[in-house]
Scaffold this motif. Structure first.
Motif, PDB file in Angstrom:
ATOM      1  N   GLU A  23       4.152   9.661  -7.760  1.00 30.72           N
ATOM      2  CA  GLU A  23       4.327  11.046  -8.164  1.00 30.72           C
ATOM      3  C   GLU A  23       5.792  11.280  -8.504  1.00 30.72           C
ATOM      4  OE1 GLU A  23       2.628  12.744  -4.753  1.00 30.72           O
ATOM      5  OE2 GLU A  23       4.292  12.265  -3.443  1.00 30.72           O
ATOM      6  N   PRO A  24       6.052  12.238  -9.392  1.00 34.05           N
ATOM      7  CA  PRO A  24       7.428  12.494  -9.780  1.00 34.05           C
ATOM      8  C   PRO A  24       8.243  12.851  -8.538  1.00 34.05           C
ATOM      9  CG  PRO A  24       5.915  13.708 -11.180  1.00 34.05           C
ATOM     10  CD  PRO A  24       5.102  13.099 -10.094  1.00 34.05           C
ATOM     11  N   PRO A  25       9.529  12.554  -8.437  1.00 30.01           N
ATOM     12  CA  PRO A  25      10.319  11.950  -9.521  1.00 30.01           C
ATOM     13  C   PRO A  25      10.165  10.442  -9.640  1.00 30.01           C
ATOM     14  CG  PRO A  25      11.706  12.306  -7.605  1.00 30.01           C
ATOM     15  CD  PRO A  25      10.337  12.815  -7.248  1.00 30.01           C
ATOM     16  N   LEU A  26       9.438   9.835  -8.720  1.00 28.76           N
ATOM     17  CA  LEU A  26       9.340   8.383  -8.772  1.00 28.76           C
ATOM     18  C   LEU A  26       7.921   7.971  -9.113  1.00 28.76           C
ATOM     19  CD1 LEU A  26      11.573   7.061  -5.877  1.00 28.76           C
ATOM     20  CD2 LEU A  26      11.623   6.320  -8.260  1.00 28.76           C
ATOM     21  N   PHE A  55       0.832  -1.194   0.000  1.00 26.53           N
ATOM     22  CA  PHE A  55       0.000   0.000   0.000  1.00 26.53           C
ATOM     23  C   PHE A  55       0.872   1.252   0.000  1.00 26.53           C
ATOM     24  CE2 PHE A  55      -3.245   2.907   1.848  1.00 26.53           C
ATOM     25  CZ  PHE A  55      -4.173   2.744   0.843  1.00 26.53           C
ATOM     26  N   GLY A  56       1.995   1.150   0.703  1.00 26.43           N
ATOM     27  CA  GLY A  56       2.947   2.256   0.721  1.00 26.43           C
ATOM     28  C   GLY A  56       3.474   2.545  -0.672  1.00 26.43           C
ATOM     29  N   PHE A  57       3.754   1.515  -1.423  1.00 26.28           N
ATOM     30  CA  PHE A  57       4.174   1.692  -2.816  1.00 26.28           C
ATOM     31  C   PHE A  57       3.132   2.506  -3.573  1.00 26.28           C
ATOM     32  CE2 PHE A  57       7.586  -1.279  -4.549  1.00 26.28           C
ATOM     33  CZ  PHE A  57       8.297  -1.256  -3.364  1.00 26.28           C
TER      34      PHE A  57
END
Lengths: 345, 569
Positions: B426-429, B418-420
């Motif tokens: 959202e950017p950058p990831l 869920f954390g993922f």
């Protein structure tokens, strides 16, 4: 110019100095043996020269060049580890060829050299054998061939024959000495075995607690141990405190003759067992009265342990015939030729 | 088993801090750790802490009151209590059943021993979802016991306990048995000669030597059962839930993030304590034991008592391990028109499951394999670098890192998943739409296995071999390639196999982040089980069978490679 020079090399592990301001020189084609009890810093000495251990102070020079900052793999020295450290996943040939591969030697040249070295150490055609299948003596030879293969300018041996049985050891010492002479190899070996050191070396360096206690040819060291420590390390235990005046010294064993030219004053004296002569009856001959407390058979002679009325025990070397029995009372006189004045502590 | 050799370490000359090579070494070690640290920072610490923060912080204010509220909630108290006691009971039951097995595998020689050792290990790498369905097929409605005697255990706690034993049998057999096989039998013989009876010799000599291994195995079992998710989710019904299951329900169904955050913290603390104890016992286990080659300590059983023991252990294995697996396979063929491939055929079409999937369930196989391969690659890279950095023992900092690597094994996978979802979108990831998200989550559980397998082997490589290579002219990198790599090649293969198997079976995190049109095998099984109807159920069994075969194949390959049991699992 000497091939290897150590200038005041010091290595400390915490408070303890494994090497304490050690100076040492090894000339080209010379075989030097560092001799000392375990913990005297011998192995550390080799590790410093190889660059596996950094010196806290002092310099290591190879062919006159300071080795500070030169990593191990660029020092072009060879080191034979105490327990060989053959690479278990490679066969005999792969082990011997390792140093050549690191120097990018051509394949044909490498093969030729490996075959030559295996021939040299008496294992011709063993290249395909697994190292795990080798006996201790064979591993020894492979380790030697591996160290020699890249033609190191200095070959270092750490307790080279330590783990071998006595017969093999004596044979290998002779072989090694002959081999190094023939190849002109410069060798620095360390050992705790005086027999090995004396048989192998042109020059012996005795170490104690990280310091050099004595340097000299094997004969010099054997004949004139510089200190009580060296004397005892070589197995001589007839050491006693003495006050020298004139041509003899006062000890708890009575008067002991000393070599001519000995200065007067307080000294420690060593009487080699061969210089402890037994006479049949103490009182009549004027010798030191002793009781025989032990006999040890040493092949061509017998070592007799003697307890005088006062002072430390004495060891005497006797012929096989006429050695007294345990419990006998004998007299002892000393031979000036076998008495050594010990200078150092 | 950990086959570290502390005596080699003790002989090694101490390195002085502050000298130049020591500094260089520190720099190299730090360089090696950069990637693993970044990996754990971004893909573990960040998502988990984001979830916890979101739960405990509202409008920029902390709500620690939630802690008290949640912890005093009787329903939550019930969950906590159940989680703890079922883990304790599962551990005790596993030990009782598996310790005789450990002895038999260590000391007896019998035909088929290697194969059997591989077979009992299959459940450990099986996805928990499959374990759950296997026991459902055995103990549940219309299950084997139901048909034979009308007994149903799927609503009782026994189903959960037995599934846990099934799952962890191999942990005890491998950890304890691995050491037992290497204890020199002559130690016990020496005690016998000195006048100790058979039992006294065992109790005074063997048991103390084994105790740390037993303790370590118990802790691992306790850890795995404490954080059990898939099996409890399927077998627990409405009555039984572990913390992990509760976190899942709070997060995914009740959308009560604050409660989930508190529960995650509770589990995190419990697991950290367990891992601390585990690390301590492992270190104790490394104390000097006289170990011998395992190949020389086993012999054929002699006398009625030993044959009876062997028979008893084989019976337990047959009933506990083989029967559930066999029943699972049988149910997958037991279609509405007699035995056949009906369920397998249905897997091939998207419509066969009545709208559960937008794609054919069979495609999950391809997805799973691709994801698991990618996850294995990531786990090997991250775990390999970490193991290389940890090879040389060092201060407390490094040891802390060692323990940190184990944390993902016990942290709520649901929280990670869920954390993922909430952090990596959202950017950058912005990885939410990327396929790499699933392998990243799976690699998190693979890394501990890689490190645990590689580290003992790397540490057992005598440092002087590297020195020998250096003296012969090999640079440090070259020495690593020439000395370390060939020696650990086999361990690397074993690590890869374990990472692959656990990635394949990962469920708790994957269930959140796998996209609906590309489910993995465990996710597909779970979805099928969640639907009513015999066809769905049969398809779940069929898919589980396929998953089990893939895992078993990976494991059998491992057992071939693994002639020395040097890893910890």
């Amino acid at each position: 110019m000497s091939l290897l020079r150590l200038d005041g090399v010091t290595v400390r592990f915490g408070e303890r100095a494994a090497l304490d301001a050690v100076d040492l020189e090894v000339a080209e084609h010379e075989t030097v043996c560092v001799l000392g009890p375990s913990g005297s810093g011998k192995s550390t000495l080799l590790r410093v020269v190889a660059g596996l251990q950094r010196a806290d102070a002092g310099r290591v020079l190879l062919s006159g060049n300071d080795q500070d900052g030169v990593p191990t793999h660029r020092r072009e020295v060879g080191l034979m580890f105490q327990d060989h450290q053959l690479f278990p996943q490679r066969d005999v040939g792969g082990n011997v060829a390792f140093g050549l591969r690191m120097r990018k030697t051509g394949r044909a040249e490498t093969e030729r050299r490996v075959a030559e070295l295996l021939e040299l150490v008496g294992l011709p055609g063993a290249g395909r054998r697994a190292v795990a299948a080798l006996s201790g003596g064979e591993q020894q030879r492979v380790a030697l061939a591996r160290a020699l293969a890249p033609r190191p300018r200095l070959l270092m041996l750490d307790e080279p024959l330590g783990q071998l049985d006595r017969g093999l050891r004596e044979r290998l010492v002779a072989e090694l000495r002959e081999l190094f002479g023939r190849l002109g190899t410069t060798v620095l070996a360390v050992t705790h075995d005086q027999g090995e050191a004396f048989a192998l070396a042109d020059r012996v360096v005795v170490m104690r607690d990280g310091r050099v206690a004595q340097t000299g040819t094997p004969l010099e060291v054997w004949q004139r141990p510089a200190s009580e420590f060296v004397a005892r390390f070589l197995g001589f235990d007839n050491v006693v405190a003495a006050r020298v005046s004139g041509g003899s010294a006062d000890t708890v064993w009575g008067r002991v003759p000393v070599p001519a030219g000995t200065s007067g004053g307080e000294h420690r004296l060593l009487v080699r067992p061969a210089g402890v002569l037994l006479v049949p009856d103490a009182r009549e001959e004027g010798g030191l009265p002793c009781t025989v407390t032990g006999r040890t058979f040493r092949g061509d002679h017998v070592v007799v342990l003697l307890r005088p009325a006062d002072g430390p025990q004495l060891e005497a070397a006797c012929g096989l015939r006429g050695a007294p029995e345990v419990g006998d009372r004998v007299g002892v006189v000393f031979d000036a030729g076998e008495v050594v004045v010990l200078d150092g502590p | 088993m950990v086959l570290d050799r502390p005596e080699v370490d003790a002989l090694r000359t101490p390195r002085r801090p502050g000298s130049r090579p020591a500094l260089r070494q520190t720099a190299v070690r730090f360089g090696l750790m950069v990637l693993p640290l970044a990996f754990f920072g971004v893909f573990f610490a960040y998502p988990v802490s984001a979830i916890v923060l979101r739960g405990l912080k509202d409008d920029g204010r902390w709500h620690f009151g939630r802690l008290g509220e949640v912890l005093t909630d009787p329903a939550i108290g019930h969950v906590l209590w159940f989680t703890t006691w079922q883990a304790a009971a599962s551990t005790a039951l596993t030990l009782a059943l598996a310790l005789p097995g450990a002895y038999v595998f260590a000391r007896f020689d019998f035909p088929g021993k290697r194969l059997l050792r591989a077979v009992v290990t299959v459940p450990f790498v099986l996805p928990t979802v499959v374990v759950g369905s296997a026991f459902l097929a055995l103990l549940g409605r219309g299950g084997l016991l139901d048909e034979l005697w009308g007994v149903r255990l799927d609503t009782t706690v026994w189903a959960i306990l037995l599934a846990h034993v099934f799952f962890n049998y191999a942990v005890v057999v491998r950890t304890v048995g691995g050491l037992w096989a290497q204890l020199d039998p002559r130690q016990e013989e020496a005690a016998r000669v000195l006048g100790a009876g058979r039992f006294a010799a065992w109790r005074r000599v063997t048991l103390p030597a084994l105790a740390p291994a037993v303790a370590a195995a118990s802790l691992m079992v306790f850890l795995f059962t404490f954080t059990s998710f898939g099996a409890v989710q399927i077998l627990g019904g409405p009555r039984y839930a572990t913390l992990e299951v509760e976190i899942y329900q709070q997060t995914a169904q009740l959308l009560d993030l604050p409660t989930a955050a508190v529960l995650t913290l509770v589990q995190f603390v419990a697991v950290a304590v367990l891992l601390g104890v585990h690390a301590w016992t492992v270190r104790r286990r490394e104390s000097a034991l006289k170990l011998v080659d395992a190949a020389h300590t086993a012999r054929r059983p002699r006398g009625a008592a030993q044959w009876a023991l062997l028979g008893g252990v084989l019976t337990v294995i047959a009933l506990l391990v083989l029967v559930p697996l066999v029943v699972l396979v049988l149910r997958s063929f037991d279609g509405p028109d007699g035995y056949g491939l009906t369920f397998y055929r249905a897997l091939a079409s998207a419509g066969g499951s009545g709208g559960t999937f937008t794609v054919a369930p069979l495609e999950a196989i391809g997805n799973s394999l691709a994801y698991a391969l990618a996850a294995t690659g990531i786990a090997l890279l991250v775990g390999g670098l970490a193991a290389a950095a940890l090879t040389r023992r060092a201060g407390r900092l490094v040891r802390g890192f060692d323990a940190l690597l184990m944390l993902p094994l016990g942290t709520s996978a649901v929280t990670v998943g869920f954390g993922f979802l909430i952090t990596l979108d959202e950017p950058p990831l912005d990885l939410r739409a990327s396929w790499i998200l699933v392998p990243l989550a799976q690699a998190l559980v693979g890394v501990p296995f890689v490190v645990r397998t590689m580290l003992p082997v790397l540490r057992a490589v005598d440092d002087r071999l590297r020195e020998a290579a250096a003296v012969l002219g090999a640079s440090p990198l070259r020495a690593w390639r020439e000395v370390d790599l060939p020696l650990v090649g086999r361990a690397l293969a074993v690590a890869a196999g374990f990472a692959f198997a656990v990635s394949l079976g990962e469920f708790g995190a994957t269930v959140f982040i796998a996209r609906p049109d590309s489910p993995t095998l465990p996710v597909a099984v779970s979805r099928l089980l969640g639907r009513a109807g015999e066809l769905n159920y049969g398809q779940a069994m069929a898919l589980s069978t396929i998953l089990m075969l893939v895992c078993a194949a990976a494991l059998l390959v491992l057992e071939r490679i693994r002639t020395d049991r040097s890893g910890e699992f």
